[in-house]
Design a protein around this motif. Sequence first.
Motif, short mmCIF file in Angstrom:
data_model
loop_
_atom_site.label_atom_id
_atom_site.label_comp_id
_atom_site.label_asym_id
_atom_site.label_seq_id
_atom_site.Cartn_x
_atom_site.Cartn_y
_atom_site.Cartn_z
N GLY A 81 20.51 97.64 11.19
CA GLY A 81 19.65 96.68 11.72
C GLY A 81 18.46 97.37 11.95
O GLY A 81 17.83 98.17 10.89
N LYS A 101 17.91 100.69 1.57
CA LYS A 101 19.30 100.66 1.39
C LYS A 101 19.57 101.86 0.29
O LYS A 101 19.02 102.08 -0.69
CB LYS A 101 19.72 99.34 0.38
N VAL A 154 29.89 99.34 3.42
CA VAL A 154 28.61 98.99 3.70
C VAL A 154 28.16 98.99 5.20
O VAL A 154 29.18 98.55 5.94
CB VAL A 154 28.03 97.51 3.17
N TYR A 155 27.39 99.76 5.72
CA TYR A 155 27.00 99.85 7.02
C TYR A 155 25.64 99.24 7.20
O TYR A 155 24.67 99.95 6.61
CB TYR A 155 27.19 101.10 7.61
N LYS A 156 25.45 98.45 8.01
CA LYS A 156 23.68 97.96 8.40
C LYS A 156 23.46 98.42 9.78
O LYS A 156 24.08 97.81 10.83
CB LYS A 156 23.88 96.23 8.28
N GLU A 169 22.11 100.48 4.99
CA GLU A 169 21.04 99.65 4.84
C GLU A 169 20.31 99.31 6.45
O GLU A 169 21.16 99.33 7.38
CB GLU A 169 21.01 98.59 4.00
N GLY A 170 19.05 99.18 6.42
CA GLY A 170 18.56 98.52 7.58
C GLY A 170 17.01 98.45 7.35
O GLY A 170 16.44 98.42 6.35
N GLU A 171 16.16 98.46 8.47
CA GLU A 171 14.70 98.54 8.46
C GLU A 171 14.13 99.49 9.46
O GLU A 171 14.52 99.58 10.66
CB GLU A 171 14.32 97.13 8.79
N SER A 218 27.34 102.32 1.30
CA SER A 218 25.97 101.99 1.50
C SER A 218 25.24 101.98 2.84
O SER A 218 26.54 101.68 3.63
CB SER A 218 25.58 100.83 0.77
#
Length: 131
Positions: free
Chosen positions: A35, A99, A31-33, A118-120, A116
């Motif tokens: 931000g 995501k 999983v990588y976020k 994910e972020g905004e 996965s």
Amino acid sequence: MKKVLTFVLMLTTIAVFAQNEVKDAKFSESVYKFGKIKHNVPATHIFTVTNTGDKPLIIEFASASCGCTTPEYSKDPILKGKTATIKVTYNAANMGAFKKDVTVKFASAQQPVVLSIEGEVVDAATTKSSK
């Protein structure tokens, strides 16, 4: 009946997550976020996989959960002890949280691995930097 169905669904979900490993492939992360990232500025992350087995490891395919995410990978076999990368790019066209999954299937494995990101996605004026 509702409780039984919920219980079965939970067991299925646990089984799927438990199978997110391939015997001879070790990912640095699953999983990588990101931000916060800028709207309409594609964001990319590179996942690294190492062949921990004795035989060459072959990625049969890597497919994204939607058209907004693009995985890129080499079709060459990953030799014993060597690494390869899967470059995943999200187009950031839609505002808000996201995501996205990339399913990676190896020739030697029955079950795929799910990576996965994910972020905004936010308005470019509200973020100072993106990855």
